[in-house]
Scaffold this active site. Structure first.
Site, mmCIF file in Angstrom:
data_model
loop_
_atom_site.group_PDB
_atom_site.id
_atom_site.type_symbol
_atom_site.label_atom_id
_atom_site.label_comp_id
_atom_site.label_asym_id
_atom_site.label_seq_id
_atom_site.Cartn_x
_atom_site.Cartn_y
_atom_site.Cartn_z
ATOM 1 N N GLU A 169 0.805 -1.175 0.019
ATOM 2 C CA GLU A 169 0.047 0.027 0.054
ATOM 3 C C GLU A 169 1.039 1.369 -0.152
ATOM 4 O O GLU A 169 0.988 1.951 1.065
ATOM 5 C CB GLU A 169 -0.875 -0.051 1.137
ATOM 6 C CG GLU A 169 -1.926 -1.054 1.146
ATOM 7 C CD GLU A 169 -3.090 -0.877 2.142
ATOM 8 O OE1 GLU A 169 -2.811 0.046 3.319
ATOM 9 O OE2 GLU A 169 -4.154 -1.296 2.024
ATOM 10 N N GLU B 65 -6.398 -7.476 -0.602
ATOM 11 C CA GLU B 65 -7.016 -7.573 1.068
ATOM 12 C C GLU B 65 -8.329 -7.149 0.977
ATOM 13 O O GLU B 65 -8.715 -6.011 0.294
ATOM 14 C CB GLU B 65 -6.145 -6.250 1.720
ATOM 15 C CG GLU B 65 -4.848 -6.412 2.043
ATOM 16 C CD GLU B 65 -4.145 -5.349 2.795
ATOM 17 O OE1 GLU B 65 -4.866 -4.828 3.643
ATOM 18 O OE2 GLU B 65 -2.879 -5.095 2.566
#
Ligand code: GAL
Length: 686
Positions: free
Chosen positions: A162, A319
């Site tokens: 991320e 995710e």
């Protein structure tokens, strides 16, 4: 899409599982003793897990001291996973630097706009532009790549994690220096920069490059042109880091596909992922369900955008959560059925992998109350039973793997820069919300049963019969022309309030709003009329605006007024207009008409525009229909958006288990799709 992305080699097999869908999680075995690893393998097999992301936050353990490596434990885990038939999406482990690095080099720590240093103790405390951090990070990437290049479990690289989650904006001296280099590349001369930023205003004229700083906290409103370029630069700086790691991996392991998990979701707007998609071999995304009534549609919206960032190719859901997260104010668990519904909605929008954060719920650390595939309660739990059931169902959905999104006839444009700029300070109203406005129109389209592509604004508009542009605030010349071509081609454009107002430097187009779109829409707005909190303005159609209205003072001869303001200062004036050009049209909605107003408008418009009629299988918008296709088969996902069962006549073969109930008696098979369920039917078709 862009030329760069078109030349792109999209990878599916291997990492995305040529033989079926991928299922798994972030796996953090370093948080657990070895006996737990063995239980993990058993439970992963029971759940049908076939891939994990490994080592994401392991730097401190892999390199305990500068240049000293400890790969022993990771070797063991890689082998164990391989022995159990589980592949690895191996992290480059650079997301969070170890304490020794920041002690040795505090100059890698990011700095906020008010010059606060972000200290270690959390994660992602590094400057994207720090040459020192880059050097250490790339040394680790190389060491990992060389160590595991031939390991049979390795199927993909997971670059950092991320990128920009906590360090998207860094205002340090490193950032200042890199910003200047970036600006020189963009503008060439200071004259061009001064012109673009309008620095004649407030004595901001720059006489030397070194005078330029990142937009640190200032005494008054900061220059909007500089703000926008700093946002672009910050997104590019993270992309540079991605590219730097990717280059090392490409050198050492050219055949292993590389990805990084995007955050295409409502709460992260800092990165223009449309400019990143060409830098990964397959697109990956992380998404966390928004609590409340709009959660399902919100998930669909971002999954849809992710699928279109991947240009319709399958992507990787890296995710999401099995149940609660830990980072909102209140974190309720998912309700019965939501785990399955969420996963399959992502699959419908093109995900060939369903992965979670994380495999086993942490015992310690800041995320100990975040759900996982194996909760604190252990395997004898509702969540784990759901996880096992989903694993079985994903195996049955193997035929869907590798299929592409079937293009819709309607596009809803999504523009990161309009999101950034429309939310800027010193605007006519602080209450404008780009993401909420785009979601409102998306939901209205779903309510009408219309299948739609959420399309990055730079993607080609060809083939879309209707292009909807909510609050498309930033309209450079090229975009204006592309929208005009849609209408000249006999197709349809709809733009909503505060669109077209500024150019690519956040400078207002002159001559009246909606600026860059004024000629296309055939109207001139002289004044924005934002509404004070608690004010409601009715339109003649019954729609109600609560945030924004506009004073339209010129309506072209070829423009029809299709709705007017019914009360307030603008009573009697045009509110919604439509310009007709040959068979095409350009509609302008000058107020925030909300979901109900948008639904009514779309319903009326459908009388003339076939693409807005709604899919028969959508059961009047109670179901969302999503289509993937490959090799002569269409996989139609029917997702129940309501809290009640929906009966719908469906022909075709059911794929996977669960979801729809048994066929009922009658001439046509009717499927009953329970509340919040997703059913999948295979039909012949391309
Ligand atoms: C993501 C992150 C994961 C985990 C998760 C919790 O932002 O990549 O490591 O923190 O959120 O929701």
């Amino acid at each position: 899409m862009t030329a760069r992305a078109a030349a792109h080699r999209w990878v599916r097999p291997g990492a995305l599982g040529a033989g079926g869908l991928r299922y798994g999680a972030d796996y953090n075995p370093e948080q657990w003793p070895r006996d737990v690893w063995h239980e993990d393998m058993r439970l992963m097999r029971e759940a049908g897990v076939n891939i994990v992301s490994l080592g994401i936050f392991s730097w401190a353990l892999l390199e305990p001291r500068p240049g000293e490596w400890d790969f022993g434990w990771l070797d063991e885990v890689m082998d164990l996973l391989h022995d159990n038939g589980i592949d690895v999406d191996l992290a480059t482990a650079t997301a969070s630097p170890p304490p020794w690095l920041t002690r040795l080099h505090p100059e890698v720590l990011p700095v906020t706009a008010d010059e606060t240093v972000l200290y270690p103790g959390g994660r992602q405390h590094w400057r994207p532009t720090s040459p020192v951090f880059r050097r250490y990070a790339l040394r680790l990437v190389r060491a990992l790549a060389e160590r595991y290049r031939d390991h049979p479990a390795l199927v993909a690289w997971h670059i950092s994690n991320e990128l920009g989650c906590h360090n998207a904006f860094d205002y340090s001296d490193d950032a200042a220096a890199a910003f200047r280099v970036w600006l020189r590349g963009r503008y060439g001369t200071l004259d061009a920069l001064n012109d673009a930023w309008g620095t004649a205003f407030w004595s901001q004229h720059y006489g030397a490059w070194d005078e330029i700083l990142p937009p640190r906290i200032a005494a008054a409103q900061r220059n909007p042109g500089r703000q926008l370029d700093f946002e672009r630069f910050s997104s590019d700086a993270l992309r540079e880091h991605l590219r730097a790691e990717a280059a090392v991996l490409a050198e050492v392991t050219p055949d292993v596909p590389r990805t990084t998990n995007f955050m295409v979701c409502q709460n992260i707007r800092d990165i223009d992922y449309a400019t990143w998609a060409g830098d990964v071999d397959f697109v990956s995304n992380d998404h966390y369900l928004r609590p409340g009534e709009l959660g399902r549609d919100d998930l669909s919206f971002w999954a849809n955008l992710t699928g279109n960032l991947a240009e319709g190719h399958p992507w990787f859901l890296m995710e999401h959560a099995t149940s609660a997260v830990n980072w909102r104010e209140v974190n309720p668990p998912k309700r019965a059925g939501e785990l399955r519904r969420d996963a399959l909605t992502h699959v419908g929008h093109g995900a060939d992998a369903v992965c979670y954060f994380q495999w086993r719920q942490s015992r310690a650390g800041g995320e100990r109350y975040h759900s996982a595939m194996v909760p604190h309660a252990g395997a004898d739990s509702r969540v784990f039973r759901d996880v096992v059931a989903l694993g079985a169902e994903l195996r049955a959905l193997a035929p869907v793997a590798g299929s592409h999104r079937e293009r819709a006839r309607v596009a809803l444009l999504f523009d990161y820069e309009s999101w950034w700029v429309s939310g800027r300070d010193s605007h006519p109203s602080d209450a404008l919300r780009y993401d909420a406005e785009t979601l409102t129109w998306y939901r209205a389209l779903l309510d009408r049963g219309v299948r739609v592509d959420v399309l990055p604004v730079h993607a080609a508009f060809e083939g879309y019969e209707v292009v909807i542009a909510p609050m498309l605030h930033v309209v450079p010349d090229g975009l204006r022309r592309r929208l005009e071509e849609v209408v000249l081609d006999g197709r349809h454009v709809l733009a909503t309030y505060f669109s077209g107002v500024v150019d690519e430097h956040d400078r207002v187009w002159l001559g009246g709003y909606p600026g860059g779109l004024r000629d296309l829409l055939g109207v001139t707005v002289e004044e924005f009329v934002p509404l004070l909190p608690g004010t409601r303005v009715r339109l003649s159609s019954g729609a109600v605006a609560t945030t924004w209205t506009e004073r339209i003072t010129r309506v072209g001869a070829d423009v029809e007024v299709i709705d007017t303001y019914a009360d307030g200062d603008l009573a009697g004036g045009p509110a919604v207009t439509r310009r007709r050009v040959g068979g095409g049209s350009a509609t302008y909605v000058s107020a925030d008409v909300a979901r109900a107003g948008a639904v009514d408008l779309l319903r009326a418009w459908a009388a003339e525009v076939d693409a807005l009629r709604g899919e028969p299988l959508a059961a009047d918008g109670r179901l969302e229909t999503i289509v993937r296709a490959k090799g002569g088969t269409r996989f139609v996902f029917l997702a129940n958006r309501t809290d009640e069962a929906v009966d719908v006549p469906v022909t075709g073969e059911r794929v996977g288990a669960g979801g729809a109930g048994a066929e009922r008696a009658g001439t046509e098979p009717v499927w009953r799709i329970g509340p919040g369920e997703v059913a999948i039917v295979a039909q012949p078709g391309s």
